[in-house]
Design an enzyme around this catalytic site. Structure first.
Site, PDB file in Angstrom:
ATOM      1  N   ASP A  59     -11.003   0.911   6.921  1.00  0.00           N
ATOM      2  CA  ASP A  59     -10.202   0.350   5.840  1.00  0.00           C
ATOM      3  C   ASP A  59     -10.823  -0.956   5.352  1.00  0.00           C
ATOM      4  O   ASP A  59     -11.775  -1.473   5.949  1.00  0.00           O
ATOM      5  CB  ASP A  59      -8.771   0.090   6.313  1.00  0.00           C
ATOM      6  CG  ASP A  59      -7.922   1.351   6.310  1.00  0.00           C
ATOM      7  OD1 ASP A  59      -8.324   2.332   5.667  1.00  0.00           O
ATOM      8  OD2 ASP A  59      -6.864   1.352   6.954  1.00  0.00           O
ATOM      9  N   LYS A  82      -8.519   0.338   0.635  1.00  0.00           N
ATOM     10  CA  LYS A  82      -7.703   0.157  -0.565  1.00  0.00           C
ATOM     11  C   LYS A  82      -7.557  -1.335  -0.831  1.00  0.00           C
ATOM     12  O   LYS A  82      -7.536  -2.150   0.083  1.00  0.00           O
ATOM     13  CB  LYS A  82      -6.311   0.775  -0.380  1.00  0.00           C
ATOM     14  CG  LYS A  82      -6.304   2.263  -0.049  1.00  0.00           C
ATOM     15  CD  LYS A  82      -4.880   2.748   0.180  1.00  0.00           C
ATOM     16  CE  LYS A  82      -4.845   4.239   0.498  1.00  0.00           C
ATOM     17  NZ  LYS A  82      -5.498   4.555   1.790  1.00  0.00           N
ATOM     18  N   MET A 193       1.741  -7.145   2.782  1.00  0.00           N
ATOM     19  CA  MET A 193       1.343  -6.666   1.453  1.00  0.00           C
ATOM     20  C   MET A 193       2.336  -7.124   0.401  1.00  0.00           C
ATOM     21  O   MET A 193       2.754  -6.370  -0.478  1.00  0.00           O
ATOM     22  CB  MET A 193       1.224  -5.131   1.450  1.00  0.00           C
ATOM     23  CG  MET A 193       0.227  -4.596   2.463  1.00  0.00           C
ATOM     24  SD  MET A 193       0.317  -2.796   2.694  1.00  0.00           S
ATOM     25  CE  MET A 193       1.821  -2.659   3.683  1.00  0.00           C
TER      26      MET A 193
END
Length: 277
Positions: A59, A82, A193
């Site tokens: 990731d 991402k 996030m």
């Protein structure tokens, strides 16, 4: 795919009483938690599995660059990371990558920032591997929900201050349980996030009666040389974060433990203030 017969050569044939043919070679998948960033905060087991890997799927967050330096030249590294608003490899394709490489007989290690089961979609990958008949294991990692506040001197629980922890995904609207946590002085609420969603989170909390003086901390780039910490309050944090140009990745902490100087007040407050300079 390599069969047992292919490994020995086409001249070999099994005797009549040799039993059923050997199954096709099948690899395995290990999901490992990369922790909050530095490679030395990974578990010993996770590190061992990495060194045994044929394929490593990584990731964006986690100890990516440090890991690459330790991997053998034969190891294939696939980046599926991402970033906010940019998801180049959908989760379904990641699942397919895991399965395809394992079916080719590879030892596949899937590295996730933090812990695979804390907003890491690790459960989805386990389900996909199990459905495909691929052996899969999960090795836990240090979650950024705990480790990043800790790096800034913020204990997510503290006797006499916070007795419970509520972890929220910033991409989702605040649930009833999250709002209840924000109004409970004994609960620390950590949002992962959540930088982009901060104005929405604050507006929703204020509209539901959460105190405008609730302490808030924003810890950016935790456990890295670029780490910095912003201490504020609910009513001011959106403006303060904008003025400080806070960027992802960052962890948001709401609750009394986020008050500046909770631990070692004189030393801690000055050290973290300097980090914003």
């Amino acid at each position: 795919m390599i069969s047992a017969r292919g490994l020995l050569g086409h001249w070999w044939s099994a005797p009549a009483d040799a039993g059923p043919p050997l199954p096709a070679l099948v690899g395995r998948v290990d999901l490992i938690g990369g922790g909050p960033g530095p490679a030395d905060l990974m578990t010993v087991r996770a590190h061992r599995l990495l060194l045994e890997a044929d394929v490593v799927i990584v990731d964006r967050l986690g100890p990516g660059d440090e890991l690459r330096a330790e991997l053998g030249a034969h190891v294939q590294v696939i980046d599926v990371g991402k970033s906010p608003g940019h998801h180049p490899v959908p989760q379904e394709e990641i699942n397919e990558l895991l399965i395809a490489h394992a079916r080719a007989g590879k030892r596949v290690v899937r590295v996730k920032g933090g812990d695979p089961f804390v907003f890491g979609r690790g459960g989805e990958e386990v389900i996909a591997c199990e459905a495909a008949g691929i052996p899969v294991t999960v090795t836990p990692g240090v979650s950024s929900a705990i480790a990043v506040p800790q790096a800034a001197g913020i204990p997510v629980t503290h006797r006499g201050t916070a007795a419970a922890l509520h972890v929220v995904n910033g991409h989702s609207p605040l649930s009833a349980s999250a709002l209840a946590a924000l109004t409970d002085p004994a609960v620390t609420t950590v949002v992962l996030m959540g930088v982009t969603a901060l104005p929405r989170i604050v507006a929703t909390a204020l509209a539901h009666g959460v105190s405008d003086e609730l302490p808030v901390a924003v810890v950016e780039n935790g456990h890295t040389p670029q780490q910095r910490t912003l201490h504020s309050a609910l009513a001011r944090v959106v403006v303060d974060a904008r003025d400080a140009q806070v960027r992802n990745p960052a962890v948001l902490v709401f609750g009394e433990v986020a008050r500046a100087g909770l631990l070692l007040p004189s030393q801690t407050a000055s050290r973290f203030a300097e980090s914003l300079a």
